[in-house]
Design an enzyme around this catalytic site. Sequence first.
Site, PDB file in Angstrom:
ATOM      1  CB  THR A  47      -0.935  -0.005   1.232  1.00 17.01           C
ATOM      2  OG1 THR A  47      -1.876   1.042   1.107  1.00 17.01           O
ATOM      3  CG2 THR A  47      -0.158   0.167   2.523  1.00 17.01           C
ATOM      4  CE  LYS A  48       3.336   2.300   4.977  1.00 18.42           C
ATOM      5  NZ  LYS A  48       2.751   3.387   5.797  1.00 18.42           N
ATOM      6  CG  ASP A  49       3.804   0.723  -4.655  1.00 16.62           C
ATOM      7  OD1 ASP A  49       4.824   0.658  -3.953  1.00 16.62           O
ATOM      8  OD2 ASP A  49       3.555  -0.085  -5.576  1.00 16.62           O
ATOM      9  CB  ALA A  52       6.150   6.118  -2.531  1.00 12.56           C
ATOM     10  CB  THR A  79       7.494   3.753   3.349  1.00 16.19           C
ATOM     11  OG1 THR A  79       6.241   3.525   4.004  1.00 16.19           O
ATOM     12  CG2 THR A  79       7.508   5.165   2.793  1.00 16.19           C
TER      13      THR A  79
END
Length: 346
Positions: A47-49, A52, A79
């Site tokens: 989910t950190k895409d 970012a 992340t």
Amino acid sequence: MKQDIKAHDNVLGLIGNTPLIRLNKITESLPGNFYAKVEAFNPGHSTKDRIALYIIEEAERQGILSPGDTIIETTSGNTGFSLAMVSIIKGYNCILAVSSKSSKDKIDMLRSLGAKVYVCPAHVSADDERSYYNVAKRLHEETKGSIYINQYFNQLNIDAHYKSTGPEIWEQTNGKITHLIACSGTGGTISGAAKYLKEKNPNIRILGVDAFGSVLKKYHETKEFDADEIYPYRIEGLGKNLIPTATDFDLIDHFMKVTDEESAHTTREIAKKEGLFVGYTSGAVMQAIKQYAEEGEFTEESNVIAIFPDHGSRYMSKVFSDDWMNEQGFFDSINAEEVQKVEFIK
């Protein structure tokens, strides 16, 4: 002829629009309908895409990032991977301060994407000069032409999920969602999605997941930071030893704490029962669902969306390693059947 080829310009075009997948066998004894928002379908496998790309592009819009500049961040691994991936495409350098609690798999992945990695001791206070928070701040001060993402205290962390994750869930459920359940680390995912969903329907229940050894649940209930709550635990990317401003506690209805051991077993159970190879925090979310169900949170009419944050490949040396599980004391007579025997044919 180029316009006839249906292709993305680069991997960044694949971020978001992750699928909902119905959970069947693992939830068959629970009342309600359960669906996983599987964030491993992002190109960076987490989910950190979303944050970012969103935070970096916002910095570009504000004119504070130029090609060749350096992106610096504190991360438990996911992340950092997403930032390194975006940095490659956009032409930035990437320096990451990583907790020693992060799996070797995650650290090796960060290095494989060209990031410079500083591994910092996990079990020190947030204000210790060796903590990954303060190491990242120091690196930012020492590196000319750098920006510090600072995901724990960055409103853009919430905004990214308000503008993507929340709307996706609402549309995918045709507004029929009754519960959202997600881990809380920085708090950006649960807070951003909750903000959007609560605006659509304030009756949607937002259920957080916290770890034993973390301060979030007690802070949510009392608004007091209790350092006595803090002790070492194994789950990465869940819970905190500080209070992130990227967590909007007012949007979260309740927190449930889960143990390292039960979450580890449940992570493996997801793979074996649903064929979904997801990470340790996904197991924590699923374990919390079981506990919420025991407390009577759900009915047969509930439509529960669980955010599964990342991919199981990042935990091969941890929860998917029988040796690691055994070293932690997670195998006992009840769970001994989980150990997989390998036979070599000679």
